[in-house]
Design a protein around this motif. Structure first.
Motif, PDB file in Angstrom:
ATOM      1  N   ILE A   1     -11.430  18.720  -4.627  1.00  0.00           N
ATOM      2  CA  ILE A   1     -11.059  19.907  -5.403  1.00  0.00           C
ATOM      3  C   ILE A   1     -11.568  18.945  -6.304  1.00  0.00           C
ATOM      4  CG2 ILE A   1     -10.864  21.390  -4.287  1.00  0.00           C
ATOM      5  CD1 ILE A   1      -7.713  20.568  -5.408  1.00  0.00           C
ATOM      6  N   PRO A   2     -12.756  20.064  -7.771  1.00  0.00           N
ATOM      7  CA  PRO A   2     -12.181  19.026  -8.807  1.00  0.00           C
ATOM      8  C   PRO A   2     -11.029  19.497  -9.522  1.00  0.00           C
ATOM      9  CG  PRO A   2     -14.488  20.450  -8.450  1.00  0.00           C
ATOM     10  CD  PRO A   2     -13.830  20.382  -7.771  1.00  0.00           C
ATOM     11  N   GLY A   3     -10.219  17.932 -10.207  1.00  0.00           N
ATOM     12  CA  GLY A   3      -9.232  17.893 -10.803  1.00  0.00           C
ATOM     13  C   GLY A   3      -7.827  18.184 -10.251  1.00  0.00           C
ATOM     14  N   ARG A   4      -8.376  17.147  -8.792  1.00  0.00           N
ATOM     15  CA  ARG A   4      -7.479  16.857  -7.924  1.00  0.00           C
ATOM     16  C   ARG A   4      -6.196  15.889  -8.971  1.00  0.00           C
ATOM     17  NH1 ARG A   4      -8.212  13.761  -2.376  1.00  0.00           N
ATOM     18  NH2 ARG A   4      -9.441  12.523  -4.052  1.00  0.00           N
ATOM     19  N   LYS A   5      -7.009  14.736  -9.395  1.00  0.00           N
ATOM     20  CA  LYS A   5      -6.695  13.559 -10.210  1.00  0.00           C
ATOM     21  C   LYS A   5      -5.564  13.836 -10.769  1.00  0.00           C
ATOM     22  CE  LYS A   5      -8.576   8.914 -10.028  1.00  0.00           C
ATOM     23  NZ  LYS A   5     -10.275   8.402 -10.728  1.00  0.00           N
ATOM     24  N   PHE A   6      -5.818  14.585 -12.182  1.00  0.00           N
ATOM     25  CA  PHE A   6      -4.944  15.961 -12.962  1.00  0.00           C
ATOM     26  C   PHE A   6      -3.730  16.313 -12.178  1.00  0.00           C
ATOM     27  CE2 PHE A   6      -4.019  19.523 -15.321  1.00  0.00           C
ATOM     28  CZ  PHE A   6      -3.397  18.757 -16.623  1.00  0.00           C
ATOM     29  N   PHE A   7      -4.061  17.309 -11.346  1.00  0.00           N
ATOM     30  CA  PHE A   7      -2.983  18.000 -10.746  1.00  0.00           C
ATOM     31  C   PHE A   7      -2.303  16.388  -9.683  1.00  0.00           C
ATOM     32  CE2 PHE A   7      -6.273  21.445 -10.127  1.00  0.00           C
ATOM     33  CZ  PHE A   7      -5.673  21.661 -11.224  1.00  0.00           C
TER      34      PHE A   7
ATOM     35  N   TYR B   1       8.412  21.746 -15.740  1.00  0.00           N
ATOM     36  CA  TYR B   1       7.912  22.101 -17.111  1.00  0.00           C
ATOM     37  C   TYR B   1       8.275  23.276 -17.796  1.00  0.00           C
ATOM     38  CZ  TYR B   1       4.446  18.298 -15.456  1.00  0.00           C
ATOM     39  OH  TYR B   1       3.952  17.221 -15.038  1.00  0.00           O
TER      40      TYR B   1
ATOM     41  N   LEU C   1      -9.697  26.810  -2.292  1.00  0.00           N
ATOM     42  CA  LEU C   1      -8.679  25.427  -1.498  1.00  0.00           C
ATOM     43  C   LEU C   1      -7.541  25.901  -3.428  1.00  0.00           C
ATOM     44  CD1 LEU C   1     -11.028  22.205  -0.646  1.00  0.00           C
ATOM     45  CD2 LEU C   1      -8.293  23.666   0.218  1.00  0.00           C
ATOM     46  N   TYR C   2      -8.269  25.934  -4.286  1.00  0.00           N
ATOM     47  CA  TYR C   2      -7.563  26.487  -5.025  1.00  0.00           C
ATOM     48  C   TYR C   2      -5.914  27.692  -4.788  1.00  0.00           C
ATOM     49  CZ  TYR C   2     -10.668  23.874  -8.187  1.00  0.00           C
ATOM     50  OH  TYR C   2     -11.410  22.559  -8.248  1.00  0.00           O
TER      51      TYR C   2
ATOM     52  N   TYR D   1     -15.361  25.422  -4.133  1.00  0.00           N
ATOM     53  CA  TYR D   1     -13.654  25.109  -3.173  1.00  0.00           C
ATOM     54  C   TYR D   1     -12.850  26.488  -3.529  1.00  0.00           C
ATOM     55  CZ  TYR D   1     -15.073  20.616  -1.604  1.00  0.00           C
ATOM     56  OH  TYR D   1     -15.513  19.479  -1.304  1.00  0.00           O
TER      57      TYR D   1
ATOM     58  N   ILE E   1     -12.212  13.752 -12.027  1.00  0.00           N
ATOM     59  CA  ILE E   1     -12.092  14.865 -12.775  1.00  0.00           C
ATOM     60  C   ILE E   1     -12.963  15.329 -13.013  1.00  0.00           C
ATOM     61  CG2 ILE E   1     -10.064  15.413 -13.926  1.00  0.00           C
ATOM     62  CD1 ILE E   1      -9.092  13.313 -13.838  1.00  0.00           C
TER      63      ILE E   1
ATOM     64  N   ARG F   1     -18.897  23.545  -7.526  1.00  0.00           N
ATOM     65  CA  ARG F   1     -17.753  23.270  -6.591  1.00  0.00           C
ATOM     66  C   ARG F   1     -16.742  23.617  -7.123  1.00  0.00           C
ATOM     67  NH1 ARG F   1     -17.869  17.419  -8.194  1.00  0.00           N
ATOM     68  NH2 ARG F   1     -15.734  17.095  -8.239  1.00  0.00           N
TER      69      ARG F   1
ATOM     70  N   LEU G   1      -1.233  13.865 -10.170  1.00  0.00           N
ATOM     71  CA  LEU G   1      -0.996  13.038 -11.828  1.00  0.00           C
ATOM     72  C   LEU G   1       0.421  13.752 -12.372  1.00  0.00           C
ATOM     73  CD1 LEU G   1      -1.574  10.440 -12.214  1.00  0.00           C
ATOM     74  CD2 LEU G   1      -2.291  11.080 -14.828  1.00  0.00           C
ATOM     75  N   MET G   2       0.049  15.495 -13.027  1.00  0.00           N
ATOM     76  CA  MET G   2       1.199  15.833 -12.945  1.00  0.00           C
ATOM     77  C   MET G   2       2.334  16.404 -12.092  1.00  0.00           C
ATOM     78  SD  MET G   2       0.452  20.033 -13.501  1.00  0.00           S
ATOM     79  CE  MET G   2       1.338  21.321 -12.980  1.00  0.00           C
ATOM     80  N   ILE G   3       1.941  16.014 -11.103  1.00  0.00           N
ATOM     81  CA  ILE G   3       3.321  16.819 -10.358  1.00  0.00           C
ATOM     82  C   ILE G   3       3.663  15.272 -10.437  1.00  0.00           C
ATOM     83  CG2 ILE G   3       3.933  17.254  -7.647  1.00  0.00           C
ATOM     84  CD1 ILE G   3       0.974  19.030  -7.459  1.00  0.00           C
ATOM     85  N   LEU G   4       3.375  14.268 -10.107  1.00  0.00           N
ATOM     86  CA  LEU G   4       3.774  12.816  -9.944  1.00  0.00           C
ATOM     87  C   LEU G   4       4.814  12.621 -11.096  1.00  0.00           C
ATOM     88  CD1 LEU G   4       1.570  10.811  -8.171  1.00  0.00           C
ATOM     89  CD2 LEU G   4       3.607  10.412  -7.075  1.00  0.00           C
ATOM     90  N   PHE G   5       4.169  12.962 -12.227  1.00  0.00           N
ATOM     91  CA  PHE G   5       4.877  12.732 -13.434  1.00  0.00           C
ATOM     92  C   PHE G   5       6.566  13.140 -13.238  1.00  0.00           C
ATOM     93  CE2 PHE G   5       6.378  14.318 -17.827  1.00  0.00           C
ATOM     94  CZ  PHE G   5       6.669  13.236 -18.525  1.00  0.00           C
TER      95      PHE G   5
ATOM     96  N   ALA H   1      -4.106  21.114   0.019  1.00  0.00           N
ATOM     97  CA  ALA H   1      -5.069  21.340  -1.311  1.00  0.00           C
ATOM     98  C   ALA H   1      -5.410  19.851  -1.824  1.00  0.00           C
ATOM     99  CB  ALA H   1      -4.884  21.682  -2.466  1.00  0.00           C
ATOM    100  N   LEU H   2      -4.359  18.846  -2.347  1.00  0.00           N
ATOM    101  CA  LEU H   2      -4.136  18.143  -2.737  1.00  0.00           C
ATOM    102  C   LEU H   2      -4.957  16.742  -1.931  1.00  0.00           C
ATOM    103  CD1 LEU H   2      -1.397  18.155  -4.617  1.00  0.00           C
ATOM    104  CD2 LEU H   2      -3.090  18.223  -5.624  1.00  0.00           C
TER     105      LEU H   2
END
Lengths: 311, 327
Positions: free
Chosen positions: A124-130, B51, B35-36, B32, B10, B28, A132-136, A119-120
Motif C-alpha cells: 500500500i502507498p505509504g507503507r514504508k512511512f507507517f 506518540y 487495507l487502509y 487498497y 512511498i 492505488r 518506520l513510524m511504528i518501529l520508531f 496491512a503492513l
C-alpha cells in the motif's frame, strides 16, 4: 546405538541425525557423554531447587518448618496454607480482574497485531512511512512521567480497568514475527479470493488467518502470559484495590505479610504460618503457566525460530 | 517487476513526482482502501499510546506546574536548566552508574552461559532427555519477577534454606537480600536462572540450521566431538553471538525494572538503584518536581535511542545483507 563405527551408520538410510549428535563412531555411553548429562542434569536441579523448596514450605506446618532447617522432603504435609490462600478475599478479586484483563486484553492484542501486520505486508502507498513510524516507538518513548500524565489526565483511563488493557496493544516483536509469517504465505491464494470479489477483511478472516493458526497460537500464548503476569499498569494507574490484578495483590502480600494476616484476630495470628501462605500463593499463581507450558512448548518456541530475536 | 518496484515507493505529494504519478498513487490508495481500513486500528493505537505521551516531553524544558498544564507552564531558562539539575543530583548519578555497571556485569557473566548450554545440549544423543532439559530450562522465562523474587527471598532470607545450611555447616548466616555488596551478583545470578534457558533455545535453533554435511565430513576425517563443537558449531553460531551481543550492549540502559524493583530494598539502593527504578520512585516523591522527572526520563530515552540505533546499524553491517534484524 547399534552402529559401531561411522561408516556403517553413514551407509544407513538417515545418517544425518546421528552425525549431528556426534554419536557416531562411539559406544552408546562414553565418559564425555556421561559428564555432559551429569552437567545438564545438575543445572536443571539448580533451576528447579528453589521451586521445590517453595512447594515444600507451602505444604509444611510451621512447627515442622522451625524444627527442620533443611527441609528436603515433605514432613507431615498439610493443606492449611492452601486453605488460607483460597479463602483469601484478594485472590478472588485479583483473579476476577486478571481473568478479565487476560480474555479481553489478549483478544485485543491478537486482533490488533494480526490486522496491522497484514496491512503492513501489502504494497500500500505509504507503507514504508507507517513501518518506520511504528518501529520508531520501539527505539524511543516519551518517558514515564509524560506517559503517566497522559493516561491519567489526557485520556482519563486512570483508576479504570482499561488502563491495564488498552495501553499494551501491540508488542512490536509480535508484530514483526506476524509480518514475517504472512510473508511466507503464497500470494496467489489471497489474490484469487480478491478476484472472486471478496473484500480485504473477508479475505483476511476467511482465508489468510486460518492459514496462520500456529503463528496465532504462538502470539496468543505470549500475550496471555503477559496478561496473566500483569501488575505494572495496575500499580501505576489503579488507585482502588477493587481493580488490582492478581499479581499486584501477590506482590503486596509478599512485601508485607501483615497484609495477609491483618484480618485475623491477634490471638490467632501465631497459628498462621505466613511463609507457608506466601509460598502457597506463589504456587497457586504460577500453577496455570507451569501446567500448560510443557504441552504448548512448541508454540512458545515457534516465536524464537521465526522471529530470531527474543520476545 | 517494474510494477512491484513502483509499488514499494512511498506516496509522494502532488508536484513532487509529477501530476501523473500523483493520480496513479491516488488510484492505488483507492484500490487498497480495504487495507487502509485494516491498518487503521493499529495506527490509532500507536498514535495515541506511543506518540500521544511524547507531547509531554516539552515539560523537560519547562518549569511544570500542574495548575497551568503542560502548555501553560512557563519555559525554563536556560533551556537546559532541568538537565543541569539532574546531573548535580547524587541519586541520579548513582542510578546512572549502577545501570551501566549492572548491564555490564549481566553481559559479561550471563551472556556466554546459553552458548555453552546450547552446545552441550546439541551433543546429546537422547532426544527425550534433551526435550525434558529444555522444558526445565525455559519455563522460568514465562514466570513473573514477582513470583521469582518471592521464591528468591524465601531461599535467601534470614530463615531460608541457604542460611540454614550455612548455619549447620558452622558458618555465619548472611542476609543476602540486605547486602548492598552482594546485590548486583544476586541480579546476575537470578537473571541467568530465569533467562539463560530461553536464550539457549535461540542458539539451538541456529545450530539446527548449520549444514549437516560439515559434521559428516568432519566425522569421516576423524574429528573429535570437541573439535566439531569448536570448529563447526561455534563458528556457525558466531553471527548470532555477535548480533545478540550488540543488541545486549544497545540495551544497556534498560536494566530489568521488574527484576530489580521486586528484589531491591532501601538497604540495597546504593548498588541496585537503576535509572528505571529511580524514575519510578520519583513519581511518589514530588519534591524534585515533575519537570525534573521528565528530564531524567528524556535523558534516558535519548541515550537509549542512540545506543539502540547504533546497535541496529552495526547488526545491519554484520548481517552483510544490510538488513536490520528488526524489519
Amino acid at each position: 546405538m547399534a552402529a559401531t563405527n561411522g561408516y556403517t551408520q553413514a551407509a544407513g538410510p538417515k545418517p544425518s541425525r546421528a552425525f549431528r549428535r556426534g554419536a557416531v563412531g562411539r559406544k552408546g555411553a562414553d565418559i564425555p557423554m556421561i559428564a555432559m548429562v551429569v552437567f545438564l542434569s545438575a543445572w536443571a536441579l539448580i533451576i528447579l531447587f528453589p521451586f521445590y523448596n517453595a512447594v515444600l514450605i507451602s505444604f509444611a506446618p510451621q512447627r515442622v518448618y522451625i524444627r527442620t532447617p533443611l527441609l528436603v522432603y515433605p514432613i507431615e504435609p498439610t493443606l492449611d496454607a492452601y486453605r488460607f490462600v483460597f479463602k483469601w478475599p484478594s485472590l478472588a478479586t485479583g483473579l476476577r480482574n486478571t481473568s478479565f484483563i487476560l480474555v479481553v486484553g489478549t483478544t485485543y492484542n491478537v486482533l490488533l497485531t494480526a490486522l496491522t501486520a497484514y496491512a503492513l505486508t501489502k504494497p500500500i502507498p505509504g507503507r514504508k512511512f507507517f513501518r518506520l513510524m511504528i518501529l520508531f516507538t520501539m527505539f524511543f518513548g516519551g518517558g514515564l512521567f509524560p506517559y503517566y500524565l497522559f493516561i491519567n489526565s489526557t485520556i482519563h483511563l486512570g483508576n479504570t480497568i482499561w488502563a491495564m488493557i488498552l495501553p499494551t496493544g501491540i508488542s512490536i516483536m509480535d508484530l514483526l514475527i506476524m509480518q514475517s509469517y504472512y510473508e511466507t504465505l503464497p500470494e496467489e491464494i489471497a489474490e484469487s479470493a480478491r478476484i472472486d470479489g471478496a473484500g480485504e477483511l473477508k479475505t483476511l478472516f476467511r482465508i489468510v488467518l486460518p492459514m496462520c493458526k500456529p503463528m496465532l497460537a504462538t502470539i496468543t500464548l505470549y500475550c496471555a502470559v503477559a496478561r496473566w503476569n500483569e501488575w505494572w499498569y495496575g500499580m501505576l494507574f489503579e488507585r482502588s484495590t477493587d481493580n488490582y490484578p492478581m499479581m499486584l495483590f501477590l506482590r503486596n502480600m509478599l512485601a508485607e505479610t501483615r497484609a495477609v494476616t491483618a484480618n485475623i484476630p491477634i490471638s490467632q495470628r501465631e497459628l498462621v504460618f505466613s511463609k507457608g501462605i506466601q509460598m502457597a500463593a506463589i504456587i497457586v499463581t504460577m500453577a496455570p503457566i507451569v501446567c500448560v507450558y510443557p504441552f504448548l512448548q512448541k508454540y512458545f518456541v515457534k516465536g524464537i525460530t521465526l522471529g530470531g530475536v527474543k520476545g | 517487476m517494474s510494477d512491484g518496484a513502483a509499488k514499494m515507493e512511498i506516496a509522494r505529494p502532488a508536484g513532487g513526482g509529477g501530476h501523473g504519478k500523483f493520480i496513479s498513487t491516488m488510484k492505488r490508495v483507492s484500490r487498497y482502501r480495504g487495507l487502509y481500513l485494516i491498518l487503521l486500528p493499529g495506527l490509532v493505537f500507536f498514535a495515541v499510546f506511543s506518540y500521544g505521551p511524547m507531547y509531554g516531553i516539552i515539560m523537560a524544558f519547562k518549569s511544570f506546574n500542574m495548575k497551568l498544564g503542560i502548555w501553560g507552564s512557563p519555559w525554563i531558562s536556560p533551556f537546559y536548566e532541568n538537565f543541569r539539575l539532574i546531573f548535580i543530583n547524587p541519586e541520579f548519578t548513582a542510578a546512572f552508574g549502577n545501570t551501566l555497571i549492572i548491564s555490564f556485569m549481566k553481559t559479561v557473566i550471563g551472556f556466554p552461559v546459553p552458548i555453552v548450554l546450547a552446545i552441550v545440549i546439541n551433543e546429546l544423543a537422547n532426544k527425550r532427555f534433551s526435550r525434558v532439559i529444555q522444558t526445565v530450562y525455559t519455563f522460568p522465562h514465562f514466570l513473573s519477577w514477582i513470583i521469582l523474587a518471592g521464591i528468591v527471598a524465601n531461599l535467601l532470607g534470614s530463615d531460608g534454606v541457604v542460611n540454614n545450611f550455612l548455619t549447620l555447616m558452622g558458618g555465619k548466616p548472611a542476609n543476602f537480600l540486605m547486602n548492598a555488596g552482594a546485590f548486583r551478583w544476586l541480579l546476575v545470578v537470578t537473571d541467568i536462572w530465569k533467562e539463560s534457558g530461553w536464550s539457549t533455545i535461540m542458539y539451538l535453533a541456529t545450530i539446527a540450521s548449520i549444514d549437516v554435511s560439515q559434521y559428516e565430513s568432519a566425522t569421516i576425517d576423524g574429528a573429535s566431538r570437541w573439535q566439531k563443537a569448536m570448529y563447526i558449531t561455534l563458528p556457525g553460531l558466531s553471527m548470532m553471538i555477535v548480533i545478540l551481543l550488540t543488541l545486549a550492549i544497545g540495551n544497556s540502559m534498560n536494566s530489568n525494572f521488574d527484576q530489580i524493583f521486586n528484589l531491591y530494598n532501601p538497604a540495597t539502593f546504593s548498588t541496585g538503584d537503576v535509572l528505571d527504578t529511580y524514575i519510578y520512585r520519583l513519581l511518589s516523591k514530588t519534591g524534585l518536581g515533575y519537570s525534573f522527572m521528565t528530564a531524567v526520563g528524556l535523558f534516558k530515552g535519548v541515550i537509549n535511542f542512540v545506543l539502540l540505533m547504533s546497535a541496529n546499524q552495526i547488526t545491519k553491517r554484520i548481517n552483510g545483507t544490510g538488513k536490520s534484524i528488526f524489519y
